[in-house]
Design an enzyme around this catalytic site. Structure first.
Site, PDB file in Angstrom:
ATOM      1  CG  ASP A  56      -9.649   6.767 -11.210  1.00  0.00           C
ATOM      2  OD1 ASP A  56      -8.592   7.349 -10.917  1.00  0.00           O
ATOM      3  OD2 ASP A  56     -10.759   7.088 -10.756  1.00  0.00           O
ATOM      4  CG  ASP A 126     -15.766  -3.786  -9.525  1.00  0.00           C
ATOM      5  OD1 ASP A 126     -15.075  -4.370 -10.386  1.00  0.00           O
ATOM      6  OD2 ASP A 126     -16.346  -2.708  -9.756  1.00  0.00           O
TER       7      ASP A 126
END
Length: 267
Positions: A56, A126
């Site tokens: 990821d 984020d």
């Protein structure tokens, strides 16, 4: 395009294998390191699809590279955790023809942008304000110009739906479905201030102001860091860009992924 995690021999070997498979189907391609975002961005014009090889983390690089050009990413997993990746390395030879035949659907995911003194950084997971040392930080949290609270905590996370299954989840935050455009504000080990997450709608302007202390950083996707001075304000909101991922799995795949990757056992 083929972007792979550098310094991993398996990833580079798989990239060259995919290039040979594409050439056999008369498909032109280019290849490079996912970590060299500036170089890869130069190839976006005329690129129809990027195949990302790694975990990821590699796909976070791919998303930042491709989002401005709206090029979808097809993720091939080499790592242990693959919430964003689509297939594993052993499925490439059997499933690549389906991709070339135009099968699948494109999933769009919200991205964030964080602005500090005129500088803008974008991410898929984020934006985190935290200290590089092991100590608490004081961060004032505002929505628009309305003060909400001052956290005294290990840090403050602003996460997208994609990031809701990453650091924010580990800090106790909620899981959002991938298509959600909401943002999660989640403190990390809050000593003073709100301890629970807040979910805010797309377009909300979130202000985070550092109160005192050197050694505070703004971290984007855990991969890009910018030092923050005492009193400096970070504004975080949703980006105008969207990350796009090519999927072969059913549209309900995410719920099976939650069950599998967060400790469940399939029956």
């Amino acid at each position: 395009g083929i972007l792979y995690r550098p310094h991993v021999q398996r990833a580079e070997a798989l990239a060259h294998f995919i290039q040979s498979q594409l050439a056999a189907h008369d498909v032109s391609s280019w290849c490079g390191s996912a970590w060299d975002e500036a170089a890869a961005a130069l190839h976006m014009s005329g690129t129809d699809l990027v195949i990302g090889i790694g975990g990821d983390g590699t796909l976070l690089h791919c998303a930042r590279i491709t989002a401005p050009s709206r090029v979808p990413v097809f993720g091939v997993k080499l790592g242990q955790l693959g919430f964003i990746t689509e297939i594993n390395e052993h499925e490439v030879e059997s499933l690549l023809p389906r991709v070339l035949a135009g099968e699948g659907w494109v999933e769009e995911r919200t991205m964030l942008k964080a602005s500090v003194n005129g500088e803008t950084l974008r991410g898929l997971n984020d934006a985190v304000v935290r200290c590089t040392a092991v100590r608490l930080v004081d961060v004032t949290f505002e929505v628009g110009k309305e003060m909400v609270t001052t956290y005294r905590a290990d840090g403050v996370i602003v996460a997208t739906a994609t990031g809701s299954t990453a650091y924010s989840l580990a800090a106790g935050g909620p899981v959002l479905v991938p298509e959600s455009t909401d943002m999660v504000v989640q403190p990390v080990c809050s000593h003073i201030g709100l301890r629970h997450a807040l979910c805010l709608p797309e377009g909300t302007v979130i202000g985070l102001t550092v109160n005192g202390h050197d050694g505070i950083v703004l971290s984007i996707d855990g991969q890009i860091e910018r030092a923050l001075r005492p009193g400096e304000r970070v504004e975080v909101t949703t980006s105008e860009h969207r990350a796009r991922f090519l999927r072969l799995r059913p549209r309900t795949y995410f719920f099976g992924s939650l069950h599998e990757k967060l400790g469940g056992t399939r029956t």
